[in-house]
Design a protein around this motif. Sequence first.
Motif, PDB file in Angstrom:
ATOM      1  N   ARG A 461       0.830  -1.210   0.000  1.00 30.56           N
ATOM      2  CA  ARG A 461       0.000   0.000   0.000  1.00 30.56           C
ATOM      3  C   ARG A 461       0.864   1.260   0.000  1.00 30.56           C
ATOM      4  NH1 ARG A 461      -4.614   0.976   4.540  1.00 30.56           N
ATOM      5  NH2 ARG A 461      -5.313  -0.971   3.589  1.00 30.56           N
ATOM      6  N   PRO A 462       0.480   2.236  -0.817  1.00 19.04           N
ATOM      7  CA  PRO A 462       1.180   3.528  -0.762  1.00 19.04           C
ATOM      8  C   PRO A 462       0.762   4.304   0.475  1.00 19.04           C
ATOM      9  CG  PRO A 462      -0.596   3.624  -2.361  1.00 19.04           C
ATOM     10  CD  PRO A 462      -0.533   2.199  -1.870  1.00 19.04           C
ATOM     11  N   ALA A 463       1.345   5.488   0.654  1.00 19.36           N
ATOM     12  CA  ALA A 463       0.978   6.332   1.783  1.00 19.36           C
ATOM     13  C   ALA A 463      -0.494   6.710   1.683  1.00 19.36           C
ATOM     14  CB  ALA A 463       1.855   7.580   1.807  1.00 19.36           C
ATOM     15  N   ALA A 464      -1.093   7.037   2.837  1.00 16.68           N
ATOM     16  CA  ALA A 464      -2.528   7.287   2.886  1.00 16.68           C
ATOM     17  C   ALA A 464      -2.880   8.595   2.186  1.00 16.68           C
ATOM     18  CB  ALA A 464      -2.998   7.328   4.341  1.00 16.68           C
ATOM     19  N   GLY A 465      -4.140   8.644   1.706  1.00 13.12           N
ATOM     20  CA  GLY A 465      -4.671   9.868   1.135  1.00 13.12           C
ATOM     21  C   GLY A 465      -4.394  10.015  -0.339  1.00 13.12           C
ATOM     22  N   LEU A 466      -5.049  10.988  -0.925  1.00 13.97           N
ATOM     23  CA  LEU A 466      -4.848  11.256  -2.349  1.00 13.97           C
ATOM     24  C   LEU A 466      -3.410  11.682  -2.628  1.00 13.97           C
ATOM     25  CD1 LEU A 466      -8.162  13.191  -3.128  1.00 13.97           C
ATOM     26  CD2 LEU A 466      -7.692  10.762  -3.433  1.00 13.97           C
ATOM     27  N   ASP A 467      -2.815  12.416  -1.693  1.00 10.30           N
ATOM     28  CA  ASP A 467      -1.419  12.831  -1.877  1.00 10.30           C
ATOM     29  C   ASP A 467      -0.490  11.625  -1.889  1.00 10.30           C
ATOM     30  OD1 ASP A 467      -2.253  15.437  -1.953  1.00 10.30           O
ATOM     31  OD2 ASP A 467      -1.833  15.826   0.169  1.00 10.30           O
ATOM     32  N   GLY A 468      -0.814  10.616  -1.088  1.00  4.13           N
ATOM     33  CA  GLY A 468       0.011   9.414  -1.084  1.00  4.13           C
ATOM     34  C   GLY A 468      -0.002   8.713  -2.425  1.00  4.13           C
ATOM     35  N   ILE A 469      -1.156   8.687  -3.075  1.00  4.20           N
ATOM     36  CA  ILE A 469      -1.232   8.080  -4.406  1.00  4.20           C
ATOM     37  C   ILE A 469      -0.469   8.935  -5.408  1.00  4.20           C
ATOM     38  CG2 ILE A 469      -2.818   7.435  -6.263  1.00  4.20           C
ATOM     39  CD1 ILE A 469      -4.838   6.710  -4.120  1.00  4.20           C
ATOM     40  N   ASP A 470      -0.558  10.266  -5.259  1.00  6.07           N
ATOM     41  CA  ASP A 470       0.217  11.148  -6.133  1.00  6.07           C
ATOM     42  C   ASP A 470       1.708  10.818  -6.045  1.00  6.07           C
ATOM     43  OD1 ASP A 470      -2.115  12.415  -6.796  1.00  6.07           O
ATOM     44  OD2 ASP A 470      -1.828  14.087  -5.417  1.00  6.07           O
ATOM     45  N   ARG A 471       2.217  10.694  -4.827  1.00  8.58           N
ATOM     46  CA  ARG A 471       3.650  10.411  -4.658  1.00  8.58           C
ATOM     47  C   ARG A 471       4.002   9.035  -5.191  1.00  8.58           C
ATOM     48  NH1 ARG A 471       2.629  12.722   0.393  1.00  8.58           N
ATOM     49  NH2 ARG A 471       2.704  10.679   1.410  1.00  8.58           N
ATOM     50  N   HIS A 472       3.122   8.075  -4.974  1.00  6.16           N
ATOM     51  CA  HIS A 472       3.394   6.727  -5.463  1.00  6.16           C
ATOM     52  C   HIS A 472       3.503   6.710  -6.995  1.00  6.16           C
ATOM     53  CE1 HIS A 472       3.232   2.330  -5.578  1.00  6.16           C
ATOM     54  NE2 HIS A 472       2.360   2.449  -6.556  1.00  6.16           N
ATOM     55  N   LEU A 473       2.606   7.416  -7.648  1.00  7.82           N
ATOM     56  CA  LEU A 473       2.643   7.446  -9.114  1.00  7.82           C
ATOM     57  C   LEU A 473       3.846   8.229  -9.626  1.00  7.82           C
ATOM     58  CD1 LEU A 473      -1.130   8.012  -9.968  1.00  7.82           C
ATOM     59  CD2 LEU A 473       0.149   5.880  -9.967  1.00  7.82           C
ATOM     60  N   ALA A 474       4.344   9.169  -8.823  1.00  4.16           N
ATOM     61  CA  ALA A 474       5.473   9.985  -9.277  1.00  4.16           C
ATOM     62  C   ALA A 474       6.821   9.368  -8.938  1.00  4.16           C
ATOM     63  CB  ALA A 474       5.378  11.376  -8.649  1.00  4.16           C
ATOM     64  N   GLU A 475       6.895   8.596  -7.837  1.00  4.02           N
ATOM     65  CA  GLU A 475       8.201   8.151  -7.339  1.00  4.02           C
ATOM     66  C   GLU A 475       8.331   6.644  -7.249  1.00  4.02           C
ATOM     67  OE1 GLU A 475       8.425   9.889  -3.524  1.00  4.02           O
ATOM     68  OE2 GLU A 475       8.145  11.956  -4.226  1.00  4.02           O
ATOM     69  N   GLY A 476       7.523   5.901  -7.947  1.00  8.70           N
ATOM     70  CA  GLY A 476       7.544   4.452  -7.824  1.00  8.70           C
ATOM     71  C   GLY A 476       8.752   3.802  -8.464  1.00  8.70           C
ATOM     72  N   ASP A 477       8.668   2.490  -8.551  1.00  9.88           N
ATOM     73  CA  ASP A 477       9.736   1.683  -9.134  1.00  9.88           C
ATOM     74  C   ASP A 477       9.981   2.112 -10.577  1.00  9.88           C
ATOM     75  OD1 ASP A 477      11.366  -0.299 -10.162  1.00  9.88           O
ATOM     76  OD2 ASP A 477      10.455  -1.873  -8.948  1.00  9.88           O
TER      77      ASP A 477
END
Length: 987
Positions: A461-477
């Motif tokens: 799971r990425p970090a919580a919240g919409l911002d967490g999904i933003d960071r996951h999509l920007a900084e993922g593998d």
Amino acid sequence: MSAPARPQLFTIPAHRAFADALAAGLIRRSGGDPLALARGLVLLPNNRAVRTVTDAFVRASGNGLLLPRLVAIGDAELGERIGAALDPADDPDPVAPAIDPLARRMILARLVSEARARAGQPVDAAEAVRLAGELGRTLDQLLVEEIAPERLRTIDLAEELQGHWQRALDLFEIVLSAWPAELARRGQIDLATRRTLLLGKLARRWRAQPPPGFVCAAGIGSAAPALARVLRVVSELPQGLVVFADLATAMDEDEWQALGPLPADPGGRRQRPIETHPQFQLKLLLDRMGVNRAEVATWRDGGGHDATALRGRAIANAMAPAQFTGKWTSLPAEARRLSSVRAVELATPAEEAQAIALALREALETPAKTAALVTPDRALARRVAAHLTRWGIAIDDSAGRPLSILPPGTLLTALAEAAAQRFAPLALLALLKHPLVRSGSERLDWLEGARALDLALRGPRPAAGLDGIDRHLAEGDPRTERVRRSAREWWAKARARLEPLALAFEAGESTLPALVAALRDAADALCGDPLWAGPAGRAAADLLADVETEAVHGPARLAPEALAPLLRTLMQEIAVRPPQGGHPRLAIYGLIEARLQTADLMILGGLNETVWPGQPAPDPWLAPRIRAELGLPGLDRRVGLAAHDFSSALGAPEVLLSRARRDAKSPTIASRFWLRLEAMTGGLTRDRQLEARARLIDDPGEHCPASRPAPVPPAAFRPRRISVTEVDRLKADPYAFYARHVLRLGTLDPVDADPSAAWRGTAVHDILQAWGEQDGFDVTRLLPRALALMADARTHPMMRALWQPRLIEAVNWIAQETASRVEAGRQVVAVERSGTIDIAGVTLSGKFDRLDRLADGGIAIVDYKTGKAPSVAAVRAGFSLQLGLLGLIAERGGYADISGTAGAFEYWSLAKHGDSFGKISTPVDPEGKHKRIVTAEFTGLARDHLISAINDWLTGDRPFMAKLHPDYAPYADYDQLMRLDEWYGRG
């Protein structure tokens, strides 16, 4: 119609079609005068009965007919309002208006919440609303039975009650003390009180001034005191009559009196009557009317859909009170015979639904024949309706379906849950893929974006919240950049629709109207008008509007996570009935809807305990002992109502009984009604043919399990590149290698996955790589890097709690071991470097975790393991040769600027060994001791095994057989594709 000398009381036996017999009798009694019929008034239990009797009049008339006024006077359930005919608008002394049911529930929820908080037992708003519903039902029972709530204060059972019952009783009194003041402040009364007052006024008005036409009360089984008084007045009107449904006039007097009510025992305690008997409610009604059973005559007319009188007597015998069932052994055969009653007993609910659907379909083969399924099991009803679509047959389920399981209800629940979970991946994707979201022309593009987001969110799971999904999509593998880029482009549009709701939920506790408004706006932004269309959509819109209006009277504050269960509780109680449009000769009824109904074939489905009859719901407010002292109906009285529904439906011309031997969880117990029929008849007549057809309709006839797959692709499609980590897969499970590298079917991580061993391994490798490349193996920097990983918001909380202590121990061990080897003259040359060589016509690639320079100039290959290192036995068997193959690449110059002979091969395992974490092991020994491989021969051995595998599968034509060596093929990624369970172990 002349004035009667005594109460006009009648009963229509169970073996007659009630509505048709009633219509035929009333038409006959009108003497052919159409206006006499039109001047009459027929009182019925509910709106469903009104429709049923209307249809019966249409069938009985044969042509045009002026109908009497049909009024739903209501029953013990307060879901049906009293007809407007009994509550005239021009009444000079009107009864006070009733409080809106939702407003009442919200006020009671607030009172419960405040009382629980003062008692030191706080509850959230959702639980308060649920308890308020139960409290309202208990209060309604007191009001319907005309029992003053103040009587609770006169009952002293403190010594006999357990602590939790006493606390519930104290709380009940506190709430009820405040409730009258709330009603007085609003100038309103309870709906049950208003109903009682209206019925009282009606009785007095009719007694003083009888209506000009006839009045017939038909099929009313409620024993509410106010209703009993009205029925007594109706029976004594000059043109009045009361018609009961299946009153047992032929029942032995001893059996009749045994039903109760019974005198108090020597200790002064009330003796509980036999409330589970189908005749108990009717006996109680007669007692409250003040009439004797002997005054009730049998209705002369039949309905055309009647069974035989023998059936009626057999039903009565079967439902005798338990202490009188001994008479079954002495009854003549005809008094125990249930002609035209069949039974089917299937293995599962799925087979039961299939059998019922077949029986309904078969009924349509006979012209004009009607059939109906009666069941309290709504899941069974839905399954039957789904099976009938096989033949293009639509069927109406008059009981409806709860709003909570219909698309608008599930959408609202999914939206509230996703926001409460701060848009965790599973909840978010369930919402975004809901069939109502962008259901118009944008649907396909929307789904493409949702699927891209699905792929991007695979894994922990990425970090919580919409911002967490933003960071996951920007900084993922980096390896998933293409997928994340596609998801980012779409996510920006979806995010904008969710952001206002996210802000409302992140603000913490709020008011219910504010949260409902935010939820409604977000739902509208996602779905638009289709969400509010149709019966279910309108019901959802009405509910939100009502909650938004009335919630101001409820609990002052609401935690965001309580919104979803609160809405689910309210929606579960809203039945959405589809518009009529199913097959005209078929129907599905719930137990309430089936009352007064009939058909040529009645199918009674779901005859298992806890289904029919259902499990009595406990009263969380009043203990059974208190209910008995107050004279409230026992919790088992619903069993008696279910028994009456069963015996009434059993009177159809043709009956099919059905049950499943197990449900989704465990074996079932046959209904007590089923067991009674079997015991009395000596065994029900089983329809073996229908049971067999239910099993055979989907039986393929012959099972042809798949054989062990062994594809042989052409040489041009065989890979010419292999990594050292894939060699074991190629040798142990060639089919898995084929699926991965020829078919290019990669495995997907679960959404919101727990951190797997592979994820933990990757995380440790990333830490150690950064430690080597950026910190120069400074032992003081390794632990801070590990702690930074654990502190990252994207790290799973379970991982942080359970794995952090192990990780700290393990990295400290690595730092110490690395430092000691450096002191001994060993030098770390490189970490996490990839290399390739050409061998036997293919390219071999490999990436080592660490490569050291030994004191003698040789090289050491180090492989970090978060789990257990491979065994020496596996290496000797030709598997787990990764270290040898990495050494082979190094010796052949596959790694830039690195040369030398491989002289050491080490596994650094971070798993627990004994009382500590960390262990270094090796599959080699310079002299081959302990059955290890001789160090100097290891790369050659690995080379020979690799070339053999290449010649067999990559450059040769050997089939890619599934699970060739299952002991060394532990992964199940492609087991379903190879249909493992169909062939593994056969032969």
